[in-house]
Design an enzyme around this catalytic site. Structure first.
Site, PDB file in Angstrom:
ATOM      1  N   SER A  19     -11.911 -24.476  26.369  1.00 58.09           N
ATOM      2  CA  SER A  19     -13.027 -24.614  27.308  1.00 58.09           C
ATOM      3  C   SER A  19     -14.272 -23.910  26.782  1.00 58.09           C
ATOM      4  O   SER A  19     -14.908 -24.405  25.876  1.00 58.09           O
ATOM      5  CB  SER A  19     -12.684 -24.156  28.723  1.00 58.09           C
ATOM      6  N   CYS A  75      -8.341 -23.468  29.535  1.00 64.97           N
ATOM      7  CA  CYS A  75      -7.297 -24.363  30.036  1.00 64.97           C
ATOM      8  C   CYS A  75      -6.011 -24.185  29.237  1.00 64.97           C
ATOM      9  O   CYS A  75      -5.074 -24.935  29.417  1.00 64.97           O
ATOM     10  CB  CYS A  75      -7.751 -25.821  29.932  1.00 64.97           C
ATOM     11  N   HIS A 117     -25.134 -14.608  29.195  1.00 62.81           N
ATOM     12  CA  HIS A 117     -26.572 -14.748  29.431  1.00 62.81           C
ATOM     13  C   HIS A 117     -27.105 -13.357  29.752  1.00 62.81           C
ATOM     14  O   HIS A 117     -26.573 -12.681  30.635  1.00 62.81           O
ATOM     15  CB  HIS A 117     -26.857 -15.691  30.600  1.00 62.81           C
TER      16      HIS A 117
END
Length: 127
Positions: free
Chosen positions: A72, A92, A77
């Protein structure tokens, strides 16, 4: 109708959080943050496919790093002036460990405080 959920076919583990009062020199260092994400993926047993990053200027400037992993993604940020970062690790894969990646990122970004959330996104299918 039998609603028994039996067979987990997709193992979805999502760890995400907010990091407060990180050092400005870390929040603004694009190369350092890229390296942190790459190492976090390795430690979490994820298959790294690609890493992209951007450094944004201005009052609300910061750095965004996104790693696409086979399982995934990992994203960081930062907002330099606010000494703040968000971290998102989703996998996943049954063999990958998003907690290990998240904890490593927290260790390397050195926040004075942080919050963490977990979502089990496993889909269970009837047999």
């Amino acid at each position: 109708m039998d609603n028994t959920l039996i067979d987990p076919r997709i193992i979805g583990k999502h760890v995400y959080g907010n990091l407060y009062e990180i050092p400005e020199e870390i929040a603004g260092d694009e190369e350092y943050l890229r390296n942190v994400v790459v190492e976090a993926a390795k430690l979490a047993n994820m298959t790294l496919l690609e890493v992209k990053s951007w450094k944004l200027g201005g009052e609300k400037g910061g750095v965004s790093v996104i790693a696409l992993v086979l399982e995934s993604h990992i994203a960081i940020h930062t907002w330099i002036n606010y000494r703040y970062a968000t971290v998102d690790v989703y996998t996943c894969g049954e063999k990958s460990d998003p907690w290990r990646a998240f904890n490593y990122i927290v260790e390397k970004l050195k926040p004075k405080e942080y919050t963490v959330n977990y979502a089990d996104r496993t889909q269970l299918l009837k047999q």
